[in-house]
Design a protein around this motif. Structure first.
Motif, PDB file in Angstrom:
ATOM      1  N   THR A  65     -45.556  47.611  40.901  1.00  0.00           N
ATOM      2  CA  THR A  65     -45.606  46.513  39.936  1.00  0.00           C
ATOM      3  C   THR A  65     -46.445  46.881  38.726  1.00  0.00           C
ATOM      4  O   THR A  65     -46.082  46.565  37.581  1.00  0.00           O
ATOM      5  CB  THR A  65     -46.161  45.253  40.616  1.00  0.00           C
ATOM      6  OG1 THR A  65     -45.365  44.929  41.758  1.00  0.00           O
ATOM      7  CG2 THR A  65     -46.132  44.074  39.660  1.00  0.00           C
ATOM      8  N   SER A  68     -44.417  49.259  36.635  1.00  0.00           N
ATOM      9  CA  SER A  68     -43.321  48.538  35.980  1.00  0.00           C
ATOM     10  C   SER A  68     -43.833  47.724  34.799  1.00  0.00           C
ATOM     11  O   SER A  68     -43.200  47.678  33.728  1.00  0.00           O
ATOM     12  CB  SER A  68     -42.623  47.624  36.987  1.00  0.00           C
ATOM     13  OG  SER A  68     -42.057  48.352  38.048  1.00  0.00           O
ATOM     14  N   VAL A  89     -48.726  42.427  34.171  1.00  0.00           N
ATOM     15  CA  VAL A  89     -48.703  42.560  35.631  1.00  0.00           C
ATOM     16  C   VAL A  89     -48.492  41.205  36.289  1.00  0.00           C
ATOM     17  O   VAL A  89     -47.688  41.058  37.231  1.00  0.00           O
ATOM     18  CB  VAL A  89     -50.005  43.219  36.129  1.00  0.00           C
ATOM     19  CG1 VAL A  89     -50.090  43.171  37.650  1.00  0.00           C
ATOM     20  CG2 VAL A  89     -50.084  44.667  35.648  1.00  0.00           C
ATOM     21  N   TYR A  92     -44.935  40.102  35.711  1.00  0.00           N
ATOM     22  CA  TYR A  92     -44.000  40.897  36.508  1.00  0.00           C
ATOM     23  C   TYR A  92     -44.019  40.454  37.969  1.00  0.00           C
ATOM     24  O   TYR A  92     -42.977  40.410  38.633  1.00  0.00           O
ATOM     25  CB  TYR A  92     -44.332  42.382  36.395  1.00  0.00           C
ATOM     26  CG  TYR A  92     -43.106  43.252  36.286  1.00  0.00           C
ATOM     27  CD1 TYR A  92     -42.693  43.729  35.052  1.00  0.00           C
ATOM     28  CD2 TYR A  92     -42.350  43.574  37.402  1.00  0.00           C
ATOM     29  CE1 TYR A  92     -41.559  44.518  34.936  1.00  0.00           C
ATOM     30  CE2 TYR A  92     -41.224  44.359  37.298  1.00  0.00           C
ATOM     31  CZ  TYR A  92     -40.836  44.825  36.068  1.00  0.00           C
ATOM     32  OH  TYR A  92     -39.709  45.593  35.964  1.00  0.00           O
ATOM     33  N   TYR A  93     -45.191  40.141  38.500  1.00  0.00           N
ATOM     34  CA  TYR A  93     -45.256  39.626  39.866  1.00  0.00           C
ATOM     35  C   TYR A  93     -44.484  38.315  39.991  1.00  0.00           C
ATOM     36  O   TYR A  93     -43.759  38.091  40.975  1.00  0.00           O
ATOM     37  CB  TYR A  93     -46.716  39.419  40.283  1.00  0.00           C
ATOM     38  CG  TYR A  93     -47.272  40.511  41.142  1.00  0.00           C
ATOM     39  CD1 TYR A  93     -46.719  40.797  42.385  1.00  0.00           C
ATOM     40  CD2 TYR A  93     -48.366  41.268  40.735  1.00  0.00           C
ATOM     41  CE1 TYR A  93     -47.232  41.794  43.195  1.00  0.00           C
ATOM     42  CE2 TYR A  93     -48.882  42.279  41.535  1.00  0.00           C
ATOM     43  CZ  TYR A  93     -48.315  42.530  42.760  1.00  0.00           C
ATOM     44  OH  TYR A  93     -48.817  43.529  43.556  1.00  0.00           O
ATOM     45  N   LEU A  96     -40.783  39.104  40.020  1.00  0.00           N
ATOM     46  CA  LEU A  96     -40.355  39.674  41.301  1.00  0.00           C
ATOM     47  C   LEU A  96     -40.223  38.602  42.370  1.00  0.00           C
ATOM     48  O   LEU A  96     -39.286  38.624  43.181  1.00  0.00           O
ATOM     49  CB  LEU A  96     -41.349  40.747  41.743  1.00  0.00           C
ATOM     50  CG  LEU A  96     -41.374  42.038  40.914  1.00  0.00           C
ATOM     51  CD1 LEU A  96     -42.479  42.955  41.428  1.00  0.00           C
ATOM     52  CD2 LEU A  96     -40.032  42.743  40.964  1.00  0.00           C
ATOM     53  N   SER A 291     -43.996  40.565  47.060  1.00  0.00           N
ATOM     54  CA  SER A 291     -43.878  39.772  45.834  1.00  0.00           C
ATOM     55  C   SER A 291     -44.576  38.423  45.928  1.00  0.00           C
ATOM     56  O   SER A 291     -44.534  37.656  44.953  1.00  0.00           O
ATOM     57  CB  SER A 291     -42.398  39.538  45.503  1.00  0.00           C
ATOM     58  OG  SER A 291     -41.772  38.711  46.476  1.00  0.00           O
TER      59      SER A 291
END
Length: 367
Positions: A65, A68, A89, A92-93, A96, A291
Motif C-alpha cells: 500500500t 502504491s 496512503v 489508498y487504504y 482498497l 485492507s
C-alpha cells in the motif's frame, strides 16, 4: 432529430445487462467449483488461517500500500498536482477496502479519483492521475506475469507477448500522426507527463514491481497455509495465472475466475484442485483483512470531513460561505426605520419618496 435520448437508453441497458452477466458469470464459476470439489475446499479456506498468517499478510499489505501510494504521488506530481504521501496512503487504504467490500472491484478507485479531484480543485486531473497510476500498475503486472510464464510455457506466451508488442507499436505510430484524434493525443500527452518523465518513470517502475512481488508473496503465504509444499519455482507460475485471472470481467471483486483458474492450474500441476481452491480462498480473505485499516480511515474521514474541508479552503485562500441553517430572527415587531420593518409593513402604508419632476427643475421661480 435528437438521437441522444435513445443512445442514452441503450447505454443504460447495456450497462445493466453487463452487470448481470458479471454477477451470473461469477456465480456460475462458484457453482461449478462446488460441484467439482465440494464445500470442504471452501471451508478449509477459513479454517487454515492462523494469527501468523494474518500478521504476514498485514505486513505485506502495508508495504504494497505504501509503494502504491508513492506511485500515485509520482503520477499526480507529473500532472501538476501536489499529493502528500501520508494522505495518499490513507486514501489508498480506503480505496482498497471499498474495492474488497463492494462488488465490481473498482468502486474504491472511482471514489479515490473523484474525491482527490474535488479536493485538489481540478476534477479532470485528479481522475487522470488515478487512471494513469492504475494503468501503470496493471502494465507492470502483466509484464512481470508474462516474464514468469515465459519460463513455464515459452511458445504460447511468447506469441502473445509478440502480438501485444506489435499492437502497442502500431498504436503509438498512429497516435503520433497529425490526423490522430484529439483525445488520443491528449491521452498520450498525459501519459508522457505523468509516467514517462525522467523524475517519474524509475519510481513508477520500481514501486509497481514491488507491489506485484507483494501480491505474489501474499498468494505464496496463502498457498503454504492451504497445504501446498511445492517449491517456489513450481508454485510461482500457478499463482501468477490465478492473479492474472482476477482481471477477467466475470469476477465479483476478484472472486470467481481466480478460484477457477487456481483449481485448474493446481490440478494440471498434480497438486490437486482442492488445494488450488483453498489457496485462492485464503488469498481473498487475507487481502480483505489487509485492507481493514481502510475501514478505520473511512470512519474517521466521515466524522472529520467538515473540518478538513474548512481547513483546505482556508489554506487555499478561498472565500468561505455559510451553508448551514440561517439564524432565527427575534420575535416581535421590528424597530422603526430598519429594513425589516419596512418589509413587514403594508405597501400602501410605506412612506413614499418625494420625486421631483423635471418640469419643476426648469422653473426658476418655484421650489
Amino acid at each position: 432529430m435528437n438521437h441522444s435520448r435513445p443512445s442514452a437508453v441503450c447505454d443504460g441497458v447495456t450497462r445493466t445487462v453487463w452487470a448481470w452477466v458479471r454477477v451470473l458469470g461469477g456465480m456460475a464459476i462458484f457453482g461449478v467449483l462446488l460441484w467439482r470439489v465440494g464445500t470442504g475446499a471452501f471451508l478449509d479456506g477459513v479454517r487454515v488461517i492462523d494469527a501468523w498468517t494474518l500478521l504476514a499478510a498485514g505486513a505485506i499489505g502495508l508495504v504494497t500500500t505504501v509503494f502504491s501510494a508513492w506511485r500515485w504521488c509520482l503520477v499526480a506530481r507529473g500532472l501538476g498536482i501536489q499529493l502528500p504521501l501520508r494522505g495518499a496512503v490513507a486514501d489508498y487504504y480506503r480505496a482498497l477496502f471499498l474495492n474488497a467490500a463492494l462488488p465490481g472491484g473498482i468502486l474504491g478507485d472511482v471514489h479515490r479519483a473523484v474525491r482527490h479531484g474535488k479536493d485538489s480543485g481540478d476534477l479532470g486531473r485528479g481522475v487522470k492521475a488515478v487512471v494513469l497510476e492504475r494503468s501503470a500498475g496493471q502494465a507492470v503486472f502483466f509484464t512481470v506475469g508474462a516474464t514468469v510464464l515465459l519460463w513455464w510455457a515459452p511458445l504460447p506466451v511468447a506469441a502473445t507477448a509478440g502480438a501485444a508488442a506489435v499492437l502497442g507499436l502500431a498504436f503509438v505510430l498512429v497516435a503520433r500522426r497529425s490526423r490522430a484524434p484529439r483525445w488520443l493525443r491528449a491521452t498520450l500527452t498525459d501519459v508522457r507527463r505523468g509516467l514517462l518523465v525522467r523524475r517519474a518513470w524509475p519510481g513508477v517502475a520500481l514501486s509497481s514491481t514491488l507491489v506485484v512481488a507483494g501480491h505474489i508473496a501474499t498468494f505464496m503465504v496463502a498457498a503454504r497455509a492451504a497445504g501446498a509444499t511445492a517449491p517456489l519455482t513450481r508454485l510461482a507460475p500457478l499463482l501468477v495465472l490465478a492473479l492474472l485471472a482476477m482481471a477477467l470481467p466475470l469476477s465479483l471483486g476478484g472472486w470467481g475466475p481466480r478460484e477457477g483458474v487456481a483449481a485448474w492450474a493446481f490440478g494440471a500441476a498434480g497438486m490437486g484442485a482442492e488445494i488450488g481452491v483453498t489457496a485462492a480462498i485464503v488469498y481473498g480473505v487475507l487481502v480483505f483483512v489487509a485492507s481493514l485499516p481502510g475501514a478505520a480511515v473511512l470512519i474517521v474521514r466521515c466524522f472529520s470531513r467538515p473540518r478538513t474541508v474548512l481547513t483546505a479552503h482556508i489554506a487555499k485562500g478561498r472565500r468561505l460561505r455559510f451553508v448551514g441553517p440561517r439564524p432565527v430572527r427575534p420575535a416581535g415587531p421590528a424597530p422603526m426605520g430598519t429594513r425589516r420593518h419596512q418589509r413587514s409593513v403594508a405597501p400602501w402604508s410605506r412612506p413614499r419618496k418625494k420625486v421631483r419632476s423635471p418640469d419643476a427643475a426648469r422653473r426658476p421661480g418655484r421650489r
